[in-house]
Write an enzyme that holds these catalytic residues in place. Structure first.
Site, PDB file in Angstrom:
ATOM      1  N   ASP A 128     -27.284  17.858  -2.187  1.00  0.00           N
ATOM      2  CA  ASP A 128     -28.501  17.273  -2.759  1.00  0.00           C
ATOM      3  C   ASP A 128     -28.303  16.781  -4.197  1.00  0.00           C
ATOM      4  OD1 ASP A 128     -29.661  18.315  -0.391  1.00  0.00           O
ATOM      5  OD2 ASP A 128     -30.161  20.195  -1.382  1.00  0.00           O
ATOM      6  N   GLU A 167     -37.589  13.369   4.149  1.00  0.00           N
ATOM      7  CA  GLU A 167     -37.588  14.281   3.012  1.00  0.00           C
ATOM      8  C   GLU A 167     -36.808  13.650   1.869  1.00  0.00           C
ATOM      9  OE1 GLU A 167     -35.914  18.009   4.317  1.00  0.00           O
ATOM     10  OE2 GLU A 167     -34.020  17.109   4.918  1.00  0.00           O
TER      11      GLU A 167
HETATM   12  O1  FUB Z   1     -30.577  21.626   0.620  1.00  0.00           O
HETATM   13  C1  FUB Z   1     -31.656  22.076   1.397  1.00  0.00           C
HETATM   14  C2  FUB Z   1     -32.371  20.928   1.998  1.00  0.00           C
HETATM   15  O2  FUB Z   1     -31.515  20.186   2.839  1.00  0.00           O
HETATM   16  C3  FUB Z   1     -32.849  19.913   1.002  1.00  0.00           C
HETATM   17  O3  FUB Z   1     -33.937  20.323   0.269  1.00  0.00           O
HETATM   18  C4  FUB Z   1     -33.053  18.757   1.907  1.00  0.00           C
HETATM   19  O4  FUB Z   1     -33.261  17.551   1.264  1.00  0.00           O
HETATM   20  C5  FUB Z   1     -31.792  18.807   2.721  1.00  0.00           C
HETATM   21  O5  FUB Z   1     -30.729  18.209   2.081  1.00  0.00           O
END
Ligand code: FUB
Length: 446
Positions: A32, A207
């Protein structure tokens, strides 16, 4: 007082020089990546994946307890400034949540605001799921002082902050859909109702929002699962909260099968870059990820050209460093493959294996400087011996060294003379002159 104690707890800053190429952080899992340009450096604020064990996180799921920040002046040499925030030093965070997911950071009036999603101790006030908090610092490296409570009115993950040209700041986050709201000038409180950005794809998880503006176009970019795994997509609009019009993909689903991707896009020294992640060091478990960079560019109409992920990544590699040709730009179609040096400790990196005459690996953008380098060293293993050539430019380019590798079942560094004058930035090609199996760890010039 609490804040002072937390800031002084001494989250140790360990400035360690790391490596180039993809993945570009090579001693720990990272995911991320939120990249930001502050001054003349790029700072990356990633999540920090660790492996859960019984009693520490949930085995088989994401497990994150803290955040590091990394910086670089050239996208090649990265410094790890150490831990900036942990689940144990934020007053409102459940200290055994191991849920310090994707963060972001932004500068305003000389202060650095670090936004992170996680689970709160007080589920009555803040709910059971994720909420988003802020920690503030005077320098991007920290020390960061966490606020005593999370931001009111926000439930979700993957915070992203954008400050428009008029100075108005916006917070975006996700919880199945993508949401956005204005932030007050203090950067700590919402200053509007929460908007659901409903013009984005209605089917499949979205997301990881990341918003930026270029030439008056507001880009709302996000991972989206249309098929099986996340693809980086984007929509554009004429204002930070939309409405947005869906345009298409920035990066296709990963060939490795990594379910998540999460990204950021920044311009640094006149070039745009996409930061994203894959599961390079953990091929069998996609919740132990590694961050990458590739160049990104735009079409004349402002649409984004699709980014094809590379191992070579970006930046120039000094010829005097250990050049990891397994992070190649291009390989011959046959006779060459890449494998871990040690499958039990993947952080040791990879090797390039040649087993066919004429097989080759090309590695672009090696800086030979202005002083003639006379010797090439190659860290290599060849039980039956082998002969390798090094060329510049491309597979048909001039031969600059020929290295005879003696029979050796153990790794060895072999030296050979550089046969031609080479200056400046060149591509190099390592080419097998015979069919004997030869494994190469790195190449370096001096
Ligand atoms: O790293 C945990 C979660 O996985 C993140 O918050 C999302 O965006 C995905 O990458």
């Amino acid at each position: 007082m609490n804040k002072i104690i937390i800031a002084c707890l001494g989250l140790v800053s360990c400035a360690t020089s790391l490596f180039a190429q993809n993945p570009f952080i090579r001693d720990q899992f990272t995911a991320d990546p939120s990249a930001r340009v502050f001054g003349n450096k790029v700072y990356v604020f990633p999540s920090h994946d660790i492996l859960a064990t019984e009693g520490k996180g949930r085995v088989g799921w994401f497990c994150m307890e803290d955040y590091h920040v990394f910086s670089s002046e050239n996208l090649t040499d990265w410094t790890d400034h150490g831990v900036i925030v942990t689940q144990n030093n934020v007053p409102w965070v459940r200290p055994d949540s191991y849920s310090m997911w994707a963060p972001d950071c932004i500068e305003r009036n000389g202060k650095y605001y670090f936004y992170f999603p996680t689970a709160a101790k007080d589920t009555v006030t803040y709910g059971r799921g994720f909420t988003i908090g802020v920690a503030v610092a005077d320098k991007p490296e920290g020390p960061y002082t966490p606020e005593a409570t999370p931001i009111k009115g926000v439930r979700g993950i993957d915070p992203n902050v954008f400050i428009d040209k008029d100075g108005q700041a916006y917070l975006y986050w996700s919880a199945g859909n993508i949401y956005g709201a204005k932030l007050k000038a203090n950067m700590l409180e919402l200053d509007s109702e929460v908007f659901t950005l409903g013009e984005l794809p209605t089917k499949g998880l979205k997301e990881g929002p990341y918003v930026f503006e270029r030439n008056g176009i507001y880009y709302m970019t996000y991972p989206h699962v249309e098929n099986k795994t996340e693809r980086l997509e984007y929509a554009i609009g004429t204002s930070p909260l939309g409405p947005f019009k869906i345009v298409g993909a920035i990066m296709d689903e990963s060939a490795s099968g990594c379910w998540t991707n999460h990204h950021s896009i920044v311009q640094f020294k006149n070039q745009w870059y996409l930061f994203y992640h894959d599961k390079d060091y953990s091929p069998k478990f996609d919740k132990a990820r590694s961050i990458r960079i590739d160049s990104l560019s735009f079409n004349a109409d402002g649409t984004i050209k699709k980014v094809i992920p590379t191992l070579r990544g970006v930046g120039v590699t000094a010829a005097t460093k250990q050049i990891q040709i397994d992070r190649y730009t291009q390989l011959s179609e046959q006779g060459v493959s890449i494998a871990f040096l040690d499958t039990l400790n993947t952080f040791k990196g990879w090797k390039t294996i040649f087993n066919q005459q004429g097989a080759w690996a090309q590695y672009n953008s090696v800086d030979f400087g202005s002083k003639q380098l006379k010797t090439v060293s190659i860290h290599v293993r060849a039980a039956d011996g082998a002969v390798l050539q090094i060329r510049t430019d491309n597979v048909d380019g001039p031969v600059i060294a020929e290295i005879t590798i003696p029979k050796n079942a153990e790794w060895k560094t072999i030296d050979a003379a550089v046969l031609k004058a080479i200056k400046g930035v060149k591509n190099i090609v390592v080419l097998a002159k015979d069919t004997k199996t030869c494994e190469v760890d790195w190449v370096s010039f001096r």
